[in-house]
Design a protein around this motif. Structure first.
Motif: not given
Length: 269
Positions: A100-113
């Protein structure tokens, strides 16, 4: 549907985030086998929908495949960033704070569990403007060895959990140490996944011991690379081999982020 990207940011910012991942070595390790057996039993009654699974199995007959997103050679000085799995709450909050501080975006790949066991963090990721992608039901490895029916059940069950938590299913997916065969891509599409991400650049908390090591690594990356930071997992042989094939350092390359679909379109051209 995107891997979230942002243009023309100094690579020092990305290095800072990589360093955060490097300090996660103090996090305790989980006994996955025993842990997941209990989790499966608990989730069966709370989330899963037999109807959705049956509908997805029927869509296998359409023979349509999810789009595969890979590294791409581009002139623009841009990179993509993914985080695979979840860390402890304190570390996750710090990562989100820096993004948020550096206004960057990422994708968090998270398992269902993982998502079911830490709904608060999943909601925090969404509220911070980052993207959630599916990592399958339990981040299972070598899913290409499973039958199409079993893969569909795995993805569909994960989707049901995400839908319960954030009100929708992810339309992007990444698998853990898996070859993206036609069966995997067909199964993904059948469960509503439009895009599947393949990364060749993997990091975890053991990757660096200093800022200079992290800086040198980032400078070697080509424009259009996808960097995947595994927050609570080791790097497997296949991932280490991919890392070993990276090229020698380039000069004065800066990091940024670009829409994953734009990558695919440029590659097709």
């Amino acid at each position: 549907m995107n891997i979230m990207w942002k243009q023309n940011k100094n690579k020092v910012i990305l290095i800072g985030i990589v360093i955060i991942a490097a300090i996660i070595g103090i996090i305790y390790w989980i006994n996955l086998d025993k842990h997941q057996k209990k989790a499966f039993n608990k989730l069966e009654t709370k989330y899963y929908s037999d109807t959705e699974i049956k509908e997805a199995l029927m869509k296998l007959n359409d023979n349509k495949k999810a789009e595969l997103i890979r590294d791409v050679n581009i002139k623009d000085k841009k990179l993509a960033l993914t985080f695979d799995g979840l860390a402890d709450t304190k570390t996750m909050n710090k990562i989100l704070e820096m993004l948020d501080k550096y206004k960057m975006k990422a994708t968090f790949f998270v398992s269902g569990i993982e998502s079911a066991e830490d709904e608060e963090t999943i909601i925090s990721i969404i509220k911070s403007g980052q993207e959630i992608g599916s990592y399958g039901l339990s981040a299972q490895k070598h899913m290409e060895k499973m039958s199409e029916e079993d893969i569909v059940r795995n993805f569909a069950k994960a989707n049901a959990i995400f839908k319960n938590i954030i009100g929708r299913k992810p339309d992007i997916l990444k698998c853990n140490v898996t070859q993206y065969t036609d069966s995997v891509l067909k199964s993904a599409y059948a469960t509503g996944i439009n895009s599947v991400v393949e990364s060749k650049h993997f990091l975890n908390f053991q990757s660096f011991t200093s800022y200079e090591m992290a800086k040198g690594y980032v400078k070697r990356l080509k424009n259009g690379s996808i960097i995947s930071i595994k927050l609570m997992d080791v790097l497997y042989k296949e991932e280490c081999q991919a890392k070993a094939k990276e090229e020698k350092p380039a000069i004065d390359k800066q990091a940024g982020f670009i829409n994953g679909n734009e990558n695919a379109k440029k590659k097709q051209k």
